[in-house]
Structure formats: C-alpha cells, structure tokens
Enzyme design. Structure first.
Site, PDB file in Angstrom:
ATOM      1  N   TRP A   1       0.627  -1.637  -0.101  1.00 24.51           N
ATOM      2  CA  TRP A   1      -0.100   0.501  -0.464  1.00 24.51           C
ATOM      3  C   TRP A   1       0.534   1.577   0.066  1.00 24.51           C
ATOM      4  O   TRP A   1       0.859   2.244   0.047  1.00 24.51           O
ATOM      5  CB  TRP A   1      -1.124  -0.085   1.044  1.00 24.51           C
ATOM      6  CG  TRP A   1      -1.608  -1.108   0.848  1.00 24.51           C
ATOM      7  CD1 TRP A   1      -2.398  -2.328   1.945  1.00 24.51           C
ATOM      8  CD2 TRP A   1      -3.287  -0.921  -0.463  1.00 24.51           C
ATOM      9  NE1 TRP A   1      -3.205  -3.327   1.116  1.00 24.51           N
ATOM     10  CE2 TRP A   1      -3.844  -2.167   0.286  1.00 24.51           C
ATOM     11  CE3 TRP A   1      -2.862  -0.152  -1.476  1.00 24.51           C
ATOM     12  CZ2 TRP A   1      -5.024  -2.294  -0.529  1.00 24.51           C
ATOM     13  CZ3 TRP A   1      -4.522  -0.642  -1.998  1.00 24.51           C
ATOM     14  CH2 TRP A   1      -4.577  -1.523  -1.325  1.00 24.51           C
TER      15      TRP A   1
ATOM     16  N   ASP B   1      -1.228   6.311   6.071  1.00 18.50           N
ATOM     17  CA  ASP B   1      -2.656   5.230   5.992  1.00 18.50           C
ATOM     18  C   ASP B   1      -3.097   4.232   7.712  1.00 18.50           C
ATOM     19  O   ASP B   1      -1.990   3.877   7.353  1.00 18.50           O
ATOM     20  CB  ASP B   1      -2.370   5.019   4.779  1.00 18.50           C
ATOM     21  CG  ASP B   1      -2.916   3.763   4.491  1.00 18.50           C
ATOM     22  OD1 ASP B   1      -3.933   3.392   4.792  1.00 18.50           O
ATOM     23  OD2 ASP B   1      -2.709   3.191   3.073  1.00 18.50           O
TER      24      ASP B   1
ATOM     25  N   LYS C   1     -12.184  -2.581   6.758  1.00 14.68           N
ATOM     26  CA  LYS C   1     -11.725  -2.961   7.519  1.00 14.68           C
ATOM     27  C   LYS C   1     -11.857  -3.037   8.787  1.00 14.68           C
ATOM     28  O   LYS C   1     -12.113  -3.923   9.468  1.00 14.68           O
ATOM     29  CB  LYS C   1      -9.631  -3.041   7.100  1.00 14.68           C
ATOM     30  CG  LYS C   1      -8.962  -2.539   5.964  1.00 14.68           C
ATOM     31  CD  LYS C   1      -9.168  -3.500   5.048  1.00 14.68           C
ATOM     32  CE  LYS C   1      -8.679  -3.034   3.908  1.00 14.68           C
ATOM     33  NZ  LYS C   1      -7.481  -2.260   3.259  1.00 14.68           N
TER      34      LYS C   1
HETATM   35  C1  LIG Z   1      -7.043  -1.407   1.879  1.00 16.70           C
HETATM   36  C2  LIG Z   1      -6.126  -0.472   1.551  1.00 16.70           C
HETATM   37  C3  LIG Z   1      -6.107   0.240   0.988  1.00 16.70           C
HETATM   38  C4  LIG Z   1      -7.321   0.737  -0.344  1.00 16.70           C
HETATM   39  O1  LIG Z   1      -8.298   0.456   0.349  1.00 16.70           O
HETATM   40  P1  LIG Z   1      -9.323   0.976  -0.610  1.00 16.70           P
HETATM   41  O2  LIG Z   1     -10.443   1.836   0.330  1.00 16.70           O
HETATM   42  O3  LIG Z   1      -9.714  -0.337  -1.710  1.00 16.70           O
HETATM   43  O4  LIG Z   1      -9.023   2.590  -1.982  1.00 16.70           O
HETATM   44  C5  LIG Z   1      -5.074   1.345   0.863  1.00 16.70           C
HETATM   45  N1  LIG Z   1      -4.593   0.914   2.423  1.00 16.70           N
HETATM   46  C6  LIG Z   1      -4.401   0.599   3.548  1.00 16.70           C
HETATM   47  C7  LIG Z   1      -3.213  -0.169   4.623  1.00 16.70           C
HETATM   48  C8  LIG Z   1      -5.596  -0.480   3.544  1.00 16.70           C
HETATM   49  O5  LIG Z   1      -5.633  -1.848   3.975  1.00 16.70           O
END
Ligand SMILES: *Cc1c(COP(=O)(O)O)cnc(C)c1O
Length: 363
Positions: free
Chosen positions: A102, A172, A196
C-alpha cells in the site's frame, strides 16, 4: 445458515450486534418511518447521526480540537492522489517509507505530482519487516513524510514512527484504524478506508491538522480538496450516509467494550493465540519478523503450494472463509480485525492443529 468466521482483509467482518441493530432499524429509524438509506443528508435526523459519529470518533481516538475529521468517499486509494494535490505544495518534495504494497502504491501515485523520494524500503526483504528509517535520508524541506502504519497485504505494523521534526507525518491507517490507541498529535494527517475496521466499503475517514489545510493546488478537483470538504463539514455533496451510520454503531460498540485500550488488549490476545501457534507449528510458518508483526493481518505459509491450496479449501469447507493470501504474495492470511471474536481465532488454530496432525499421520 450459521454465520462463518470471515478472515477477509476487507471488506471484513462487522460486529454481529451492529448488524442486528441495523437490521432492527432498517425500515424505521427511531420512529421516523424511513430507513437511514432513504434519509436526506440535510435532515435533522441525519445531522444527529453524522455529528454523533464524529463526536464518538473524537472521543475514542482523543482527536485534538485543531484537527478536522472528514467523512469522504473514494477509498483510501483516492487519497494517494489527493494527498500530494493538497500538501505537495511548498518545495514539491515528499518523502515516502515503503513497507509493503500500500505504501508502494501511494508513492507511485504521488510521483505523478512531484519529487518523491523513497527514504526507506523493505522491498528486498519481501516486506517481511518494516524498514528502519535513517534520519539523514529525510529531507528537511519535504512537504511531508508518508508512511503506512499497518501493511495489510504483507502483515507488518510500524511501531516506531520516523523522526521527521517539523515536517508533517501522514499515515495510512486503513487496516489498523481503531485497533489500538494512536497519538494523533504525532501526525499531520491520518486516514483510512473504513472497510477494514470501521464500516462497510465506501467511506473514507481523514483526520487532518487544520493548519495544513488551504494550500491545495489550483487543479485539485473540488471533491479532493480537503479544505473545501472541511468548510462544508463533509456535506459539500452527498456523503456516504448509510456507511457513516454504520460507523457510528461500530463506534458505540467499541465504546461499550471499553474503548481503544480495551480493543488493543483484545487484539493482542487474539494475535498471540495465532502467532504462538505459528511459532510452534512444524507445518505453518509466519512470514513477518517478530517485532514487526501486525495485530490485524497475519500472513503464513506451509512449504508447498499444493498444501496451501489444500488447507485453504479445507478452511472454506469448514466455515473459515477468505483465508487465502493476497494474489501478489500467495500462501494464507488471516485478517483478525476488531470484529473477529476471540472464539474465531481459537477455532481457526484448533482447525490448523487438527489439519497438521492428520497430515503427520498420513506421512
Ligand atoms: C485496503 C487498503 C487500502 C485501499 O483501500 P481502498 O479503500 O480499497 O482504496 C489502502 N491502504 C491500506 C493500508 C489498506 O489496507
């Protein structure tokens, strides 16, 4: 049919009590005679929902008053572009730590907008660890430093933040949102997709220090301009109304369980059950170095692709679903977010023990 244990990395399990409550309120929300799905986002009933969700989030995460909370759409991936458009506006430089898929994607996207430096990477270790950040690599004139706290695909958790002085740190936190306490004052911004740990897919939460707002590039689409979203209290356009409502129910559930300290204890206990077994098993092995192991996403392998496939199939047949690893890395991955009950992890480990034992006998 009985509910299964869902080890998906996202969208993932929601607390059963939240789903039941949403079901109870589906046709008639608090005597309004309408569903939250049908409600105007400008109504007083909805205003109480979105304000209530924000207040609870602020309380649970101890978000200081000088930070804005935004409820947006577009997923975490949209922020990969929005972040440089909003903040790469001084020197045009940004420093990225690449600790998995990511952060790698975020760095690639940011390269479209300016001078991105990868200041540390664990790519050569297949992201089996979080890279150490050498302070000397960080550029004092960078507009921000970027990290992904919990790498969902590779299963590592950054426990030590880079020391970036006055340069704002952006993180993130998609896959560790609300999993443990986090000191927001260490960050210029944290953000994550909700699917998540917080709500169904479609909601993205951004928490941004106020003084960083208002310098977006002229070409920034209005929908990606954080200052504009903040001025409009996330109601510039129609927000993901229903997801914000579910988010509020999840936050109420966390509060009832004792907040983020309690969440952390619970998550550590759950992760320990699985990691302890991986450490003692002869068949299954964890793939991440001990100090950097995620509490949320636990990747593991056997020594053969055939055995992995057989195990995944057996899991699915026995009510442990979505245990297959990410397509880019293979093997297995058990995501054990907040909503996964401890019984689910215990049942999985019992099943793994049984599977291993049966294969030993067959040999
Ligand atoms: C799932 C995830 C993403 C992507 O998320 P989307 O909402 O599908 O764009 C980005 N960063 C992390 C750490 C993730 O777990």
């Amino acid at each position: 049919m009985a509910r299964v244990y869902n080890f998906s990395a996202g969208p993932s399990m929601l607390p059963e009590s939240v789903l039941n409550r949403a079901a109870d309120e589906m046709l008639d929300y608090e005597g309004t005679g309408e569903s939250v799905m049908e409600m105007s986002h400008r109504s007083k009933e909805y205003d109480a929902i979105i304000k209530g969700a924000e207040a609870l989030l602020r309380e649970l995460m101890e978000i200081p008053d000088n930070y804005k909370v935004l409820f947006l759409q577009g997923g975490a991936s949209t922020q990969f572009a929005a972040i440089p458009m909003n903040f790469m506006n001084g020197s045009g430089k940004a420093d990225y730590v690449v600790s998995g898929q990511w952060s790698n994607k975020a760095a690639k996207e940011a390269q479209k907008y300016g001078d991105v430096k990868i200041v540390a990477s664990s790519k050569e270790q297949n992201f089996s660890c979080v890279p150490a950040v050498d302070k000397a690599e960080l550029r004092p004139d960078a507009d921000y430093v970027y990290v992904c706290l919990n790498e969902t695909v590779h299963g590592n958790l950054m426990r030590k933040l880079p020391e970036c002085g006055n340069v704002p740190l952006i993180a993130d936190i998609s896959s560790c949102f609300l999993s443990e306490p986090l000191d927001i004052t260490k960050f210029g911004m944290v953000y994550g997709g909700a699917q998540k740990n917080v709500a169904p897919a479609g909601l993205t939460i951004c928490i941004i220090r106020e003084d960083l707002l208002g310098n977006a590039r002229d070409i920034t689409p209005s929908m990606l301009d954080y200052a504009l979203m903040a001025e409009n209290d996330s109601l510039y356009n129609t927000p993901p109304c229903y997801n914000i409502y579910i988010c509020k129910l999840v936050l109420e559930w966390i509060k009832k369980l004792g907040g983020l300290d309690a969440m952390k204890k619970r998550n550590e206990a759950k992760a320990k059950i699985l990691y302890d077994f991986l450490d003692e098993s002869e068949m299954f092995k964890g793939t991440v170095v001990k100090d950097d192991r995620s509490l949320m996403n636990v990747p593991f392998v056997t020594d053969s692709d055939e055995l992995n496939a057989e195990f995944i199939k057996a899991c699915t047949e026995n009510g442990f679903i979505n245990i297959k690893g990410h397509r880019s890395v293979g093997g297995m991955r058990a995501s054990i977010y907040n909503a996964m009950p401890i019984e689910g992890v215990e049942a999985l480990v019992d099943f793994m023990k049984q599977f291993e034992l049966e294969h030993k006998k067959a040999e």
